[in-house]
Scaffold this active site. Structure first.
Site, mmCIF file in Angstrom:
data_model
loop_
_atom_site.group_PDB
_atom_site.id
_atom_site.type_symbol
_atom_site.label_atom_id
_atom_site.label_comp_id
_atom_site.label_asym_id
_atom_site.label_seq_id
_atom_site.Cartn_x
_atom_site.Cartn_y
_atom_site.Cartn_z
ATOM 1 N N ASN A 173 39.630 22.093 -21.575
ATOM 2 C CA ASN A 173 39.111 21.133 -22.168
ATOM 3 C C ASN A 173 37.591 21.765 -23.221
ATOM 4 O O ASN A 173 37.094 21.132 -23.941
ATOM 5 C CB ASN A 173 38.664 19.844 -21.351
ATOM 6 C CG ASN A 173 37.618 20.222 -20.208
ATOM 7 O OD1 ASN A 173 37.673 21.491 -19.863
ATOM 8 N ND2 ASN A 173 36.805 19.514 -20.085
ATOM 9 N N GLY B 251 -1.121 6.748 -0.556
ATOM 10 C CA GLY B 251 -1.015 7.801 0.271
ATOM 11 C C GLY B 251 -0.311 8.861 -0.097
ATOM 12 O O GLY B 251 1.031 8.757 -0.667
ATOM 13 N N ARG C 40 56.625 31.261 -23.084
ATOM 14 C CA ARG C 40 56.326 32.285 -22.032
ATOM 15 C C ARG C 40 57.178 33.602 -22.636
ATOM 16 O O ARG C 40 57.852 33.620 -23.444
ATOM 17 C CB ARG C 40 57.581 31.902 -21.047
ATOM 18 C CG ARG C 40 57.131 31.760 -19.655
ATOM 19 C CD ARG C 40 58.297 31.451 -18.985
ATOM 20 N NE ARG C 40 58.342 30.370 -18.161
ATOM 21 C CZ ARG C 40 59.342 29.431 -17.804
ATOM 22 N NH1 ARG C 40 60.458 29.907 -17.779
ATOM 23 N NH2 ARG C 40 59.056 28.438 -17.274
ATOM 24 N N ARG D 244 1.194 14.161 6.426
ATOM 25 C CA ARG D 244 2.181 14.567 7.791
ATOM 26 C C ARG D 244 3.236 14.677 7.288
ATOM 27 O O ARG D 244 4.114 15.255 8.192
ATOM 28 C CB ARG D 244 1.810 13.667 8.706
ATOM 29 C CG ARG D 244 0.435 13.372 9.254
ATOM 30 C CD ARG D 244 -0.045 12.239 10.157
ATOM 31 N NE ARG D 244 -0.165 11.307 9.114
ATOM 32 C CZ ARG D 244 -0.783 9.752 9.669
ATOM 33 N NH1 ARG D 244 -0.634 9.737 10.820
ATOM 34 N NH2 ARG D 244 -0.901 8.936 8.884
ATOM 35 N N SER E 117 54.464 23.615 -13.495
ATOM 36 C CA SER E 117 53.479 24.226 -12.556
ATOM 37 C C SER E 117 52.854 25.300 -13.458
ATOM 38 O O SER E 117 53.425 25.850 -14.375
ATOM 39 C CB SER E 117 54.102 24.943 -11.459
ATOM 40 O OG SER E 117 54.670 23.816 -10.585
ATOM 41 N N LEU F 50 1.004 -1.171 -0.089
ATOM 42 C CA LEU F 50 -0.069 0.001 0.101
ATOM 43 C C LEU F 50 0.838 1.351 0.005
ATOM 44 O O LEU F 50 1.681 1.598 0.887
ATOM 45 C CB LEU F 50 -0.775 0.111 1.126
ATOM 46 C CG LEU F 50 -1.825 -1.214 1.323
ATOM 47 C CD1 LEU F 50 -2.757 -1.040 2.441
ATOM 48 C CD2 LEU F 50 -2.720 -1.691 0.151
ATOM 49 N N GLY G 217 -9.044 5.126 1.408
ATOM 50 C CA GLY G 217 -8.551 4.165 2.900
ATOM 51 C C GLY G 217 -8.117 2.960 2.322
ATOM 52 O O GLY G 217 -7.944 2.676 1.126
ATOM 53 N N LYS H 281 37.704 15.052 -14.029
ATOM 54 C CA LYS H 281 36.420 14.461 -14.488
ATOM 55 C C LYS H 281 36.636 13.826 -15.743
ATOM 56 O O LYS H 281 37.341 13.914 -16.497
ATOM 57 C CB LYS H 281 35.523 15.765 -14.753
ATOM 58 C CG LYS H 281 34.374 15.503 -15.461
ATOM 59 C CD LYS H 281 33.784 16.578 -16.615
ATOM 60 C CE LYS H 281 34.256 15.982 -17.739
ATOM 61 N NZ LYS H 281 33.931 16.541 -18.839
HETATM 62 C C1 UD1 Z 1 -2.640 2.007 9.096
HETATM 63 C C2 UD1 Z 1 -3.766 1.071 9.918
HETATM 64 C C3 UD1 Z 1 -3.583 0.806 11.385
HETATM 65 C C4 UD1 Z 1 -2.188 0.510 11.680
HETATM 66 C C5 UD1 Z 1 -0.881 1.433 10.914
HETATM 67 C C6 UD1 Z 1 0.231 0.639 10.786
HETATM 68 C C7 UD1 Z 1 -6.098 1.322 8.685
HETATM 69 C C8 UD1 Z 1 -7.285 1.826 8.792
HETATM 70 N N1 UD1 Z 1 -5.081 1.634 9.968
HETATM 71 O O1 UD1 Z 1 -2.852 3.367 9.756
HETATM 72 O O2 UD1 Z 1 -4.291 -0.003 12.193
HETATM 73 O O3 UD1 Z 1 -1.776 0.762 13.323
HETATM 74 O O4 UD1 Z 1 -1.293 1.452 9.743
HETATM 75 O O5 UD1 Z 1 1.276 1.693 10.252
HETATM 76 O O6 UD1 Z 1 -5.487 0.440 8.049
HETATM 77 N N2 UD1 Z 1 -2.910 3.867 1.599
HETATM 78 C C9 UD1 Z 1 -3.181 3.712 0.315
HETATM 79 N N3 UD1 Z 1 -4.354 4.201 0.024
HETATM 80 C C10 UD1 Z 1 -5.308 4.861 0.651
HETATM 81 C C11 UD1 Z 1 -4.908 4.976 2.163
HETATM 82 C C12 UD1 Z 1 -3.593 4.575 2.734
HETATM 83 O O7 UD1 Z 1 -2.752 3.273 -0.424
HETATM 84 O O8 UD1 Z 1 -6.357 5.151 0.383
HETATM 85 C C13 UD1 Z 1 -1.653 3.664 1.989
HETATM 86 C C14 UD1 Z 1 -0.701 4.609 2.476
HETATM 87 O O9 UD1 Z 1 0.082 5.237 1.328
HETATM 88 C C15 UD1 Z 1 0.392 3.895 3.581
HETATM 89 C C16 UD1 Z 1 -0.603 2.990 4.017
HETATM 90 O O10 UD1 Z 1 -1.750 2.665 3.174
HETATM 91 O O11 UD1 Z 1 1.409 3.432 2.955
HETATM 92 C C17 UD1 Z 1 -1.271 3.204 5.436
HETATM 93 O O12 UD1 Z 1 -2.027 4.144 5.522
HETATM 94 P P1 UD1 Z 1 -1.973 5.213 6.421
HETATM 95 O O13 UD1 Z 1 -2.682 6.423 6.013
HETATM 96 O O14 UD1 Z 1 -0.413 5.677 6.866
HETATM 97 O O15 UD1 Z 1 -2.591 4.625 7.594
HETATM 98 P P2 UD1 Z 1 -2.284 4.665 9.328
HETATM 99 O O16 UD1 Z 1 -3.048 5.758 9.734
HETATM 100 O O17 UD1 Z 1 -0.782 4.688 9.508
HETATM 101 CA CA CA Z 2 1.068 4.910 8.526
#
Ligand code: UD1
Ligand code: CA
Length: 460
Positions: free
Chosen positions: A387, A11, A441, A15, A406, A8, A78, A352
């Site tokens: 060069n 995101g 020179r 943050r 030199s 995954l 999500g 280089k």
């Molecule tokens: C998530 C878990 C949490 C866990 C934590 C561990 C869920 C709801 N929560 O929270 O329980 O403790 O990871 O690190 O799963 N991502 C996508 N698409 C999306 C949302 C997220 O690809 O729509 C990816 C993000 O890029 C990331 C990963 O999923 O790499 C986790 O997402 P993030 O938003 O960081 O979840 P957490 O709040 O850390």
């Molecule tokens: Ca995370």
């Protein structure tokens, strides 16, 4: 039965407060995601599918893992939605699917294997990797019932004060049976604080269906650290750096200050090499035995031979440096430079795209570009290969046993024959024959009593 892996990584990483996708932020010169992929590859999955979204083109460009498939999750609704978006790619796959977060680079292949092993042994539909930790902030908490069975994972934002006190956290790493995964995900809704499809909801679905939810508790809570902001980034970097440095020290490398030494995961260093503080050994660098590196040295994608010294404040990229060479202090060795055995490149020298033959010396304040230098050549202080004519680059050839006086300017293209010399301060524009002396020179004019004459003029 084979394993497939979903990573995954769609995101934005809000943050991080960055225009760069989170998983591309570097740790020791390598993007966060590359650490995750290295670990995954070591469990030899049948297929890997990356879920990309924000900056997907940049991510694809930075990773040259051709065997890795990806899907684009257009809207980040999500983690559950993210996994669901891979279902077409994995339609023909029947078996266990490991799901990992792209932002958790410390996960080890050993732990992944143990999770899979325990999943298979217990014949579960779903296994989750958890950890007991004091630092639970930001993680989902693992809720168990009276008999110790996991019934649900609750996200921090949805949890009440009591639930927040739970010390067992969800790592975001799972092993799920594919049939169950797709069915369960189709039942997940967005009724939660973040209005997202939570992947974690499949835990409650399994539990309610009376299916076995298996938990594998990681002994190492460090391993599951996820990177959400730049404080996490620096914390994780420190852990990875320590692991890499420990590995090198155990195998015979002296690292004077491990807390101030930065070595990429791919770098290879042979024993009895000493690395002084504030040195960076990045990319695919290979360093031979018995070298002295640093302090304050940067080496990237380069090869360094045996018993070579790279001295204070030198900068080396994409170069090939031989045995018993001395570089620096304050040298800049730029790409495509080949420096052979016993050469000395001294202070304030830039090289280089040049080849410097055995036992030659460029000890001070020189620029050597697009040059071919033979063996046992001595290049005097302040020598410059001119060069570039403003349009194109030209080559300088200096054959064996040449002595360059030199402050010689060598206007390329130009060739200095074997054993020839140039006079200090000369601007050499024509080829010089073997064994000749070229001197360019104007004759020195000496005006006697110059000081007195000047005084008289001024009336003193
Ligand atoms: C998530 C878990 C949490 C866990 C934590 C561990 C869920 C709801 N929560 O929270 O329980 O403790 O990871 O690190 O799963 N991502 C996508 N698409 C999306 C949302 C997220 O690809 O729509 C990816 C993000 O890029 C990331 C990963 O999923 O790499 C986790 O997402 P993030 O938003 O960081 O979840 P957490 O709040 O850390
Ligand atoms: Ca995370």
């Amino acid at each position: 039965m084979g394993i497939s892996v979903i990573v995954l990584a769609a995101g934005k990483g809000k943050r991080m407060r960055s225009s760069v996708p989170k998983i591309l932020h570097p740790i020791l010169g390598q993007p966060i995601i590359s650490y995750v992929l290295e670990s995954i590859k070591r469990i030899s999955p049948q297929r890997i599918v990356l879920v990309l979204g924000h900056g997907s083109n940049e991510v694809k460009k930075s990773l040259n893992y051709e065997q890795i498939d990806s899907v684009i999750q257009k809207e980040q609704l999500g983690t559950g939605h993210a996994v669901y978006s891979t279902r077409r790619k994995l339609r023909s796959f029947n078996g266990n699917i490991v799901i990992v977060n792209g932002d958790s680079p410390l996960i080890s292949p050993g732990t992944l294997k143990k999770l899979i092993g325990s999943h298979e042994r217990t014949r579960s539909v779903l296994s989750i990797l958890t950890a007991d930790t004091r630092d639970t902030h930001g993680y989902g908490r693992v809720m168990r019932n009276g008999t110790g069975h996991v019934v649900r994972i609750i996200e921090e934002k949805d949890a009440n004060a009591n639930q927040r006190r739970i010390n067992e956290i969800n790592s975001g790493v799972y092993c799920v049976e594919s049939g169950f995964l797709w069915k369960a995900l189709s039942q997940v809704d967005r009724k939660n604080d973040q209005k997202e499809f939570y992947l974690t909801d499949i835990v409650e679905i399994a539990s309610k269906e009376g299916k076995n939810v298996n938990v594998f508790v990681s002994k190492d809570s460090e391993e599951i650290l996820g990177i959400n902001n730049r404080v996490d980034l620096s914390r994780v970097e420190e852990i990875i750096r320590r692991r890499i440095n420990d590995k090198h020290m155990i195998s015979g490398v002296t690292i004077v200050k491990p807390g101030q030494t930065y070595i990429s995961p791919q770098a290879y260093i042979s024993s009895d090499t000493i690395i002084f503080p504030n040195s960076f050994i990045y990319g695919n660098t290979k360093i031979g035995a018995g070298c002295m590196i640093g302090p304050l040295v940067w080496i990237k994608d380069s090869k360094i031979g045996k018993n070579t010294s790279i001295n204070f404040s030198s900068y080396i990229t994409n170069a090939d440096i031989g045995n018993k060479v001395t570089i620096g202090p304050f040298a800049n060795i730029r790409p495509d430079s080949i420096i052979l055995e016993g050469v000395r490149v001294g202070n304030f020298v830039e090289v280089k795209k040049s080849r410097i033959g055995r036992l030659s010396k460029v000890p001070h304040l020189s620029y050597i570009g697009d040059s071919e230098i033979g063996e046992r050549v001595n290049i005097g202080a302040g020598t410059i290969t001119c060069n570039y004519d403003g349009i194109s680059k030209h080559e300088t050839i200096i054959e064996d046993d040449v002595f360059i006086g030199s402050d010689t300017k060598l206007v390329a293209p130009v060739k200095i024959g074997r054993g020839a010399s140039t006079g200090a301060g000369s601007t050499i524009t024509k080829d010089v024959d073997d064994g000749a002396l070229a001197i360019e020179r104007t004759k020195q004019v000496t005006i006697r009593n110059w000081k007195r004459k000047r005084r008289k003029k001024k009336g003193k």
